[in-house]
Design a protein around this motif. Structure first.
Motif, PDB file in Angstrom:
ATOM      1  N   VAL A 280       0.984  -1.322   0.140  1.00 47.83           N
ATOM      2  CA  VAL A 280       0.151  -0.011  -0.076  1.00 47.83           C
ATOM      3  C   VAL A 280       0.858   1.140  -0.081  1.00 47.83           C
ATOM      4  CG1 VAL A 280      -1.676   1.381   1.446  1.00 47.83           C
ATOM      5  CG2 VAL A 280      -1.884  -1.161   1.056  1.00 47.83           C
ATOM      6  N   GLN A 281       1.904   1.165   0.929  1.00 49.27           N
ATOM      7  CA  GLN A 281       2.693   2.494   0.874  1.00 49.27           C
ATOM      8  C   GLN A 281       3.410   2.825  -0.548  1.00 49.27           C
ATOM      9  OE1 GLN A 281       3.755   1.331   5.474  1.00 49.27           O
ATOM     10  NE2 GLN A 281       5.695   1.809   4.316  1.00 49.27           N
ATOM     11  N   ASP A 282       3.923   1.666  -1.084  1.00 54.43           N
ATOM     12  CA  ASP A 282       4.670   1.735  -2.243  1.00 54.43           C
ATOM     13  C   ASP A 282       3.773   2.070  -3.477  1.00 54.43           C
ATOM     14  OD1 ASP A 282       6.965   1.324  -0.852  1.00 54.43           O
ATOM     15  OD2 ASP A 282       7.205  -0.730  -1.594  1.00 54.43           O
ATOM     16  N   TYR A 283       2.609   1.784  -3.224  1.00 51.23           N
ATOM     17  CA  TYR A 283       1.332   1.808  -4.535  1.00 51.23           C
ATOM     18  C   TYR A 283       1.585   3.132  -4.987  1.00 51.23           C
ATOM     19  CZ  TYR A 283      -2.605   1.330  -7.535  1.00 51.23           C
ATOM     20  OH  TYR A 283      -3.269   1.432  -8.673  1.00 51.23           O
ATOM     21  N   ASP A 284       1.563   3.487  -6.353  1.00 57.83           N
ATOM     22  CA  ASP A 284       1.650   4.824  -7.119  1.00 57.83           C
ATOM     23  C   ASP A 284       0.553   4.465  -8.284  1.00 57.83           C
ATOM     24  OD1 ASP A 284       1.635   7.054  -8.680  1.00 57.83           O
ATOM     25  OD2 ASP A 284       3.944   7.137  -8.306  1.00 57.83           O
ATOM     26  N   GLU A 285      -0.383   5.283  -8.452  1.00 58.96           N
ATOM     27  CA  GLU A 285      -1.344   4.941  -9.427  1.00 58.96           C
ATOM     28  C   GLU A 285      -0.732   5.153 -10.918  1.00 58.96           C
ATOM     29  OE1 GLU A 285      -6.081   6.379 -10.274  1.00 58.96           O
ATOM     30  OE2 GLU A 285      -5.225   7.229  -8.473  1.00 58.96           O
ATOM     31  N   ASN A 286       0.190   6.037 -10.627  1.00 62.90           N
ATOM     32  CA  ASN A 286       0.957   6.475 -12.106  1.00 62.90           C
ATOM     33  C   ASN A 286       2.044   5.611 -12.385  1.00 62.90           C
ATOM     34  OD1 ASN A 286      -1.101   8.579 -12.508  1.00 62.90           O
ATOM     35  ND2 ASN A 286      -0.131   9.816 -11.000  1.00 62.90           N
TER      36      ASN A 286
ATOM     37  N   PRO B 132       3.175   1.813 -12.868  1.00 66.32           N
ATOM     38  CA  PRO B 132       2.606   0.305 -13.283  1.00 66.32           C
ATOM     39  C   PRO B 132       3.656  -0.487 -12.388  1.00 66.32           C
ATOM     40  CG  PRO B 132       2.697   1.709 -15.274  1.00 66.32           C
ATOM     41  CD  PRO B 132       3.236   2.677 -14.160  1.00 66.32           C
ATOM     42  N   LYS B 133       4.949  -0.273 -12.209  1.00 65.62           N
ATOM     43  CA  LYS B 133       5.666  -1.117 -11.622  1.00 65.62           C
ATOM     44  C   LYS B 133       5.488  -1.563 -10.193  1.00 65.62           C
ATOM     45  CE  LYS B 133       9.819   0.203 -14.258  1.00 65.62           C
ATOM     46  NZ  LYS B 133      11.119   0.821 -14.291  1.00 65.62           N
ATOM     47  N   SER B 134       4.536  -0.489  -9.619  1.00 68.31           N
ATOM     48  CA  SER B 134       4.273  -0.497  -8.308  1.00 68.31           C
ATOM     49  C   SER B 134       3.100  -1.225  -7.977  1.00 68.31           C
ATOM     50  CB  SER B 134       4.116   0.889  -7.546  1.00 68.31           C
ATOM     51  OG  SER B 134       2.936   1.454  -8.199  1.00 68.31           O
ATOM     52  N   HIS B 135       2.304  -1.535  -9.053  1.00 69.13           N
ATOM     53  CA  HIS B 135       1.157  -2.233  -9.062  1.00 69.13           C
ATOM     54  C   HIS B 135       1.174  -3.867  -8.934  1.00 69.13           C
ATOM     55  CE1 HIS B 135      -0.823   1.198 -11.547  1.00 69.13           C
ATOM     56  NE2 HIS B 135      -0.326   1.594 -10.532  1.00 69.13           N
ATOM     57  N   GLU B 136       2.570  -4.325  -8.989  1.00 69.53           N
ATOM     58  CA  GLU B 136       2.729  -5.952  -9.003  1.00 69.53           C
ATOM     59  C   GLU B 136       1.726  -6.554 -10.012  1.00 69.53           C
ATOM     60  OE1 GLU B 136       3.127  -7.257  -4.922  1.00 69.53           O
ATOM     61  OE2 GLU B 136       4.377  -5.739  -4.478  1.00 69.53           O
ATOM     62  N   GLY B 137       1.309  -6.042 -10.953  1.00 66.91           N
ATOM     63  CA  GLY B 137       0.575  -6.729 -11.773  1.00 66.91           C
ATOM     64  C   GLY B 137      -1.054  -6.825 -11.658  1.00 66.91           C
ATOM     65  N   LEU B 138      -1.479  -6.170 -10.629  1.00 66.61           N
ATOM     66  CA  LEU B 138      -3.032  -5.993 -10.165  1.00 66.61           C
ATOM     67  C   LEU B 138      -3.583  -4.740 -10.643  1.00 66.61           C
ATOM     68  CD1 LEU B 138      -2.450  -7.150  -6.530  1.00 66.61           C
ATOM     69  CD2 LEU B 138      -3.416  -8.556  -8.399  1.00 66.61           C
ATOM     70  N   ASP B 139      -4.522  -4.819 -11.444  1.00 63.43           N
ATOM     71  CA  ASP B 139      -5.491  -3.512 -11.608  1.00 63.43           C
ATOM     72  C   ASP B 139      -6.377  -3.211 -10.583  1.00 63.43           C
ATOM     73  OD1 ASP B 139      -7.103  -1.648 -12.965  1.00 63.43           O
ATOM     74  OD2 ASP B 139      -7.180  -2.469 -14.833  1.00 63.43           O
ATOM     75  N   LEU B 140      -6.132  -2.497 -10.067  1.00 62.36           N
ATOM     76  CA  LEU B 140      -7.103  -2.184  -8.805  1.00 62.36           C
ATOM     77  C   LEU B 140      -8.277  -1.390  -9.057  1.00 62.36           C
ATOM     78  CD1 LEU B 140      -4.710  -1.027  -5.770  1.00 62.36           C
ATOM     79  CD2 LEU B 140      -5.119  -3.162  -6.856  1.00 62.36           C
ATOM     80  N   THR B 141      -8.497  -1.022 -10.193  1.00 64.42           N
ATOM     81  CA  THR B 141      -9.988  -0.781 -10.813  1.00 64.42           C
ATOM     82  C   THR B 141     -10.799  -1.740 -11.201  1.00 64.42           C
ATOM     83  OG1 THR B 141      -9.285  -0.667 -13.397  1.00 64.42           O
ATOM     84  CG2 THR B 141      -8.882   1.682 -12.008  1.00 64.42           C
ATOM     85  N   LYS B 142     -10.309  -3.025 -11.150  1.00 67.95           N
ATOM     86  CA  LYS B 142     -10.842  -4.224 -11.538  1.00 67.95           C
ATOM     87  C   LYS B 142     -10.720  -5.261 -10.233  1.00 67.95           C
ATOM     88  CE  LYS B 142     -10.198  -3.504 -16.351  1.00 67.95           C
ATOM     89  NZ  LYS B 142      -9.525  -4.172 -17.759  1.00 67.95           N
TER      90      LYS B 142
ATOM     91  N   LEU C 249      -8.877   0.138  -5.668  1.00 66.14           N
ATOM     92  CA  LEU C 249      -8.501   1.532  -5.535  1.00 66.14           C
ATOM     93  C   LEU C 249      -8.757   2.509  -4.562  1.00 66.14           C
ATOM     94  CD1 LEU C 249      -6.249   3.208  -7.217  1.00 66.14           C
ATOM     95  CD2 LEU C 249      -8.097   3.807  -8.506  1.00 66.14           C
ATOM     96  N   ASP C 250     -10.037   2.454  -4.386  1.00 63.37           N
ATOM     97  CA  ASP C 250     -10.542   3.548  -3.270  1.00 63.37           C
ATOM     98  C   ASP C 250     -10.001   3.020  -1.922  1.00 63.37           C
ATOM     99  OD1 ASP C 250     -12.102   5.833  -2.328  1.00 63.37           O
ATOM    100  OD2 ASP C 250     -13.190   4.150  -1.395  1.00 63.37           O
TER     101      ASP C 250
END
Length: 475
Positions: free
Chosen positions: A177-183, A185-195, A233-234
Motif C-alpha cells: 500500500v505504501q509503495d503503490y503509485d497510481e501512475n 505500473p511497476k508498483s502495481h505488482e500486476g494488479l489492476d485495482l480498478t478491477k 483502488l479506493d
C-alpha cells in the motif's frame, strides 16, 4: 444580541492581519435589508456543510445570501457551553457546581477532521481563522480490548493486535500500500485495482478476519463491509491517506481538532464567505422557498419579503417534502474526570468499534477531548459515543461503548433521524445536504459537500493543495 434580520458584511484592509475573534461583532461596512436583491445562490441553514458551501461558492465569485431561522451559527454543528448543554438535554435545571464553570465548556454536537476537510481548509485559506491541535491517539476495539491502530509496516510489526505470523503478512500488505503509485505500473505488482476487488487484494496476502476488520474500519474508515466487493483502488487510497495524515501531523493520530471545539468551523467559513462578499441574515423565520411555473426555484420569502435567486442550498429541515428518512443516529455525550482507559492517557482520542466486534450491522464511534483543546475546565474530559440506531432503545445500544469509557460524571443521551434528498436538483435547482451520520472523522460530511459543489457549479473542486500548509498547534 443580534439585531433581528440584520445583514453583516465583514471587510478588511489588504495586507493587514485579520482578527475575527467573534463573528457576531465584526467590522460592519453597512447594515441594510437586502431581500429585494437577486442572488446566484441562497443558502438556508448555517450547519457545517452549508457554511463550507457558502464559503466555496463566495470564493468562486458567486453572489451568496446565507439565511438561518436560528439566531446563532452552526445548526447541528454548534458548540454548547455547560448551561446550554444542560438546558438542551435536561430542561431548566442548573448543572452541579463540581463540573466547573459553564463558560469553560464547548461541547460539540459532532466531531472530528481528517483528509479532505484539511484540503478544503487550505484551499480556502480558512486556516487563518482557526488554530488546530493534533488528536493524541487513534484506536480500534478488537477482541474485547482497545488497541492503537497500526498504520505502517513498522507499526504492524510492533502491534499486539496480531500474532507473529500475521504481523509478517500485514507488514507485506502495508508495504504494498505504501509503495503503490497510481501512475507507476511497476508498483502495481500486476494488479489492476480498478478491477480487482478489495477482498481479492487482501486474500493475496492471506490476512485474518480480525486484521481485515481493523484495516477496513479503523484505517480505511469504511462504516460497513460493502467495500470488500468494490474495486480496491479506493480502499488503497484511503489507507494511504490515513498513513500520510499520520506522518504530516506527527502525533499519535491522523486527526486534528480545532481549539475551542468544532463550533469554530462553521463560523470560520461564514467569515470567509463574508470577506468575499457573502451576505448573512440570522433569525429569519419561516424561510419559504418560491418556485416559478417551470418548477425551478426563483427565491426565498421571509417576513413578507422575497429575495430572488437562481439556486437554493439547504439542510433537510428547510425542505421536508423533498427528503426521505434513511436512519437514526444514537448518541451519548459524557463528562468525565479522566481519559478513556487503555488509550495511553490520551487527552484526545478516537476509538472505532467495528460492527462485527459487537455483533452489529454498523460501527460504533468513541471520541474524547479535554481541557487540552479548550473545550472543558482543567481536569475534565468530554466523550462522545455514537452509532447508527438499530433498535428503539439507543441507551441499550450505546452501553458497550459507554462501558469502555470507565466512570462518567454526567451522561446525556440524544438521537436524531437521518435524511437524504429525494428531489431531482436539475428540475428544481434545490440542492439539499444529507443529515450527519454517526462517524466522528468527517470524511462522509466532506464527501457530501464536494459532490454538492459539483452539482451546483458543474465543476470539480480542485483540492490539489500544498498539504505542508496544514499544521497543528504545539503545546
Amino acid at each position: 444580541m443580534w439585531i433581528k434580520s440584520t445583514i453583516v458584511h465583514i471587510v478588511h484592509d489588504k495586507g493587514k492581519k485579520r482578527n475575527y475573534s467573534n463573528l457576531r461583532s465584526p467590522c460592519i461596512e453597512h447594515i441594510h435589508s437586502a431581500m429585494d436583491e437577486e442572488y446566484d445562490v441562497i443558502v438556508l441553514g448555517t450547519g457545517l456543510k452549508e457554511c463550507i458551501l457558502s464559503g466555496l461558492l463566495s470564493v468562486d465569485g458567486l453572489k451568496v445570501l446565507h439565511m438561518d431561522r436560528n439566531d446563532y451559527y452552526g445548526g447541528e454543528s454548534t458548540s454548547l457551553n455547560l448551561t446550554q448543554l444542560w438546558k438542551h438535554f435536561k430542561g431548566g435545571d442548573k448543572p452541579p457546581e463540581q463540573l466547573g464553570a459553564s463558560r469553560d465548556y464547548n461541547v460539540d454536537m459532532f466531531m472530528m477532521a481528517n483528509g479532505s476537510l484539511v484540503r478544503i481548509l487550505i484551499h480556502t485559506d480558512v486556516t487563518k481563522y482557526l488554530n488546530f491541535k493534533a488528536v493524541d491517539g487513534s484506536f480500534v476495539y478488537n477482541k474485547s480490548k482497545i488497541y492503537k491502530v497500526p498504520a505502517t509496516d513498522v507499526e504492524a510489526l510492533k502491534s499486539p493486535l496480531m500474532g507473529l505470523f500475521e504481523k509478517r503478512r500485514a507488514r507485506k500488505f502495508f508495504i504494498y500500500v505504501q509503495d503503490y503509485d497510481e501512475n507507476d505500473p511497476k508498483s502495481h505488482e500486476g494488479l489492476d485495482l480498478t478491477k480487482v476487488t478489495a477482498k481479492e487484494l487482501i486474500s493475496k496476502y492471506g490476512l485474518e478476519d480480525d486484521t481485515i476488520d481493523f484495516i477496513g474500519h479503523a484505517l480505511a474508515l469504511y462504516s460497513s463491509d460493502n467495500y470488500l466487493d468494490q474495486p480496491a483502488l479506493d480502499f488503497v487510497k484511503r489507507m494511504k491517506l490515513y498513513a500520510e495524515s499520520l506522518a504530516r501531523f506527527q502525533g499519535g493520530s491522523p486527526y486534528i481538532y480545532p481549539l475551542y471545539g468544532l463550533g469554530e468551523l462553521p463560523q470560520a467559513f461564514a467569515r470567509l464567505s463574508a470577506v468575499y462578499g457573502g451576505t448573512y441574515m440570522l433569525n429569519k423565520p419561516e424561510c419559504k422557498i418560491e418556485y416559478g411555473d417551470d418548477g425551478k426555484v426563483i427565491g426565498v420569502t421571509s417576513e413578507g419579503e422575497t429575495a430572488k435567486c437562481k439556486k437554493v442550498v439547504c439542510d433537510p429541515s428547510y425542505l421536508p417534502d423533498k427528503v426521505k428518512k434513511v436512519g437514526k443516529v444514537a448518541r451519548a455525550v459524557c463528562i468525565m474526570s479522566h481519559p478513556i482507559p487503555d488509550t495511553n492517557d490520551s487527552h484526545s482520542a478516537q476509538v472505532i468499534v467495528p460492527q462485527k466486534q459487537l455483533g452489529r450491522k454498523s460501527d460504533m464511534y468513541l471520541f474524547c477531548c479535554s481541557y487540552a483543546h479548550n473545550v472543558a475546565p482543567k481536569g475534565k474530559f468530554i466523550a462522545f459515543v455514537s452509532t447508527e440506531a438499530e433498535t428503539d432503545d439507543p441507551k441499550v445500544e450505546l452501553e458497550p461503548g459507554i462501558k469502555l469509557l470507565g466512570p462518567v460524571d454526567e451522561i446525556f443521551y440524544d438521537n436524531y433521524d437521518r435524511y437524504e434528498p429525494t428531489n431531482d436538483h436539475t428540475a428544481d435547482n434545490c440542492f439539499i445536504s444529507a443529515s450527519y451520520d454517526p462517524t466522528t472523522h468527517f470524511e462522509t460530511t466532506v464527501n457530501d459537500v464536494i459532490q454538492m459543489y459539483t452539482k451546483i457549479t458543474g465543476k470539480t473542486l480542485d483540492l490539489s493543495v500544498d498539504l505542508s500548509a496544514a499544521s497543528a498547534t504545539e503545546e
